[in-house]
Design a protein around this motif. Structure first.
Motif, mmCIF file in Angstrom:
data_model
loop_
_atom_site.group_PDB
_atom_site.id
_atom_site.type_symbol
_atom_site.label_atom_id
_atom_site.label_comp_id
_atom_site.label_asym_id
_atom_site.label_seq_id
_atom_site.Cartn_x
_atom_site.Cartn_y
_atom_site.Cartn_z
ATOM 1 N N ARG A 115 3.013 -3.413 -12.846
ATOM 2 C CA ARG A 115 2.961 -4.166 -11.688
ATOM 3 C C ARG A 115 2.893 -5.543 -12.071
ATOM 4 O O ARG A 115 2.191 -6.027 -12.984
ATOM 5 C CB ARG A 115 1.606 -3.889 -10.517
ATOM 6 C CG ARG A 115 1.287 -4.932 -9.836
ATOM 7 C CD ARG A 115 0.159 -4.871 -9.074
ATOM 8 N NE ARG A 115 -0.357 -5.974 -8.195
ATOM 9 C CZ ARG A 115 -0.572 -5.605 -6.886
ATOM 10 N NH1 ARG A 115 -0.735 -4.628 -6.434
ATOM 11 N NH2 ARG A 115 -1.039 -6.814 -6.102
ATOM 12 N N GLN A 119 0.671 -1.272 0.218
ATOM 13 C CA GLN A 119 0.044 -0.076 0.012
ATOM 14 C C GLN A 119 0.828 1.156 -0.018
ATOM 15 O O GLN A 119 0.600 2.004 -0.726
ATOM 16 C CB GLN A 119 -0.898 -0.002 1.304
ATOM 17 C CG GLN A 119 -2.022 -0.986 1.169
ATOM 18 C CD GLN A 119 -2.826 -1.282 2.544
ATOM 19 O OE1 GLN A 119 -2.371 -0.735 3.366
ATOM 20 N NE2 GLN A 119 -4.205 -1.553 2.484
ATOM 21 N N LYS A 120 1.967 1.328 0.698
ATOM 22 C CA LYS A 120 2.775 2.526 0.844
ATOM 23 C C LYS A 120 3.535 2.760 -0.186
ATOM 24 O O LYS A 120 3.996 3.887 -0.581
ATOM 25 C CB LYS A 120 3.762 2.196 2.167
ATOM 26 C CG LYS A 120 3.031 2.264 3.397
ATOM 27 C CD LYS A 120 3.057 3.926 3.936
ATOM 28 C CE LYS A 120 2.448 3.688 5.463
ATOM 29 N NZ LYS A 120 2.433 5.032 6.061
ATOM 30 N N THR A 121 3.680 1.608 -1.373
ATOM 31 C CA THR A 121 4.249 1.681 -2.481
ATOM 32 C C THR A 121 3.636 2.683 -3.442
ATOM 33 O O THR A 121 4.164 3.254 -4.360
ATOM 34 C CB THR A 121 4.717 0.514 -3.231
ATOM 35 O OG1 THR A 121 5.523 -0.390 -2.194
ATOM 36 C CG2 THR A 121 5.406 0.669 -4.506
ATOM 37 N N THR A 122 2.280 2.905 -2.979
ATOM 38 C CA THR A 122 1.611 3.620 -4.026
ATOM 39 C C THR A 122 1.880 5.036 -4.132
ATOM 40 O O THR A 122 1.932 5.745 -5.299
ATOM 41 C CB THR A 122 0.076 3.645 -3.375
ATOM 42 O OG1 THR A 122 -0.509 2.617 -3.625
ATOM 43 C CG2 THR A 122 -0.883 4.587 -4.302
ATOM 44 N N THR A 127 4.551 4.973 -7.196
ATOM 45 C CA THR A 127 3.892 4.855 -8.335
ATOM 46 C C THR A 127 3.019 6.199 -8.785
ATOM 47 O O THR A 127 3.104 6.540 -9.994
ATOM 48 C CB THR A 127 2.854 3.589 -8.412
ATOM 49 O OG1 THR A 127 1.952 3.684 -7.442
ATOM 50 C CG2 THR A 127 3.664 2.354 -8.159
ATOM 51 N N GLU A 128 2.549 6.951 -7.993
ATOM 52 C CA GLU A 128 1.811 7.955 -8.353
ATOM 53 C C GLU A 128 2.807 9.069 -8.639
ATOM 54 O O GLU A 128 2.739 10.044 -9.537
ATOM 55 C CB GLU A 128 0.809 8.595 -7.094
ATOM 56 C CG GLU A 128 -0.096 7.938 -6.590
ATOM 57 C CD GLU A 128 -0.934 8.046 -5.275
ATOM 58 O OE1 GLU A 128 -0.464 8.696 -4.703
ATOM 59 O OE2 GLU A 128 -2.076 7.609 -5.287
ATOM 60 N N ASP A 168 3.729 8.288 -12.150
ATOM 61 C CA ASP A 168 2.713 8.677 -12.959
ATOM 62 C C ASP A 168 2.620 10.323 -13.371
ATOM 63 O O ASP A 168 2.378 10.731 -14.407
ATOM 64 C CB ASP A 168 1.250 8.138 -12.542
ATOM 65 C CG ASP A 168 1.026 6.921 -12.435
ATOM 66 O OD1 ASP A 168 1.618 6.176 -13.082
ATOM 67 O OD2 ASP A 168 0.275 6.341 -11.909
#
Length: 131
Positions: free
Chosen positions: A105, A87-90, A93-94, A97
């Motif tokens: 992924r 979850q913290k990897t988001t 990735t944001e 982006d």
């Protein structure tokens, strides 16, 4: 086909060494290149600090874990049970982006020859280069 056990967030294409680097390295590259805004940089720095405090770096257990001569192509895979880490990897990735850095992924039941394992991840040499 076995159910996936591991996930990796990585670049969509391989680098010059043929490795699809992880999203942490990609985000770190944005920071080093000065491409993050002040707010993005602060968020990235806090997140890196959190990860460093929450999870042991594999090289602390084995300094040679990513050594290209010893473990060619070794990369980290998160265990699908490491929900908080995933979850913290988001955040990373944001950031990618926002800066149009392509990532993907991927999930697998077999990441390769495992050369390190802890509670949340493995480091494995892909079978295509494993010896």
């Amino acid at each position: 086909m076995p159910a996936p056990l591991f996930v990796r967030f990585r670049s969509a294409t391989a680098n010059a060494r043929g490795v699809q680097v992880g999203v942490f390295a990609l985000a770190n590259g944005l920071a080093r290149a000065g491409r993050l805004s002040a707010d993005e940089y602060a968020l990235w720095r806090r997140s890196n600090d959190w990860f460093e405090a929450a999870y042991a770096e594999p090289t602390l257990a084995d300094p040679a874990v990513y050594d290209r001569a010893v473990h060619p192509g070794a990369v980290a895979w998160f265990k699908l049970t490491a929900v908080e880490l995933i979850q913290k990897t988001t955040l990373y990735t944001e950031l990618l982006d926002a800066h149009q850095v392509a990532w993907e992924r991927v999930e697998t039941a077999d990441p390769g020859r495992i050369v390190h394992e802890d509670d949340v991840q493995v480091v494995a040499v892909p079978w295509r280069v494993a010896t």
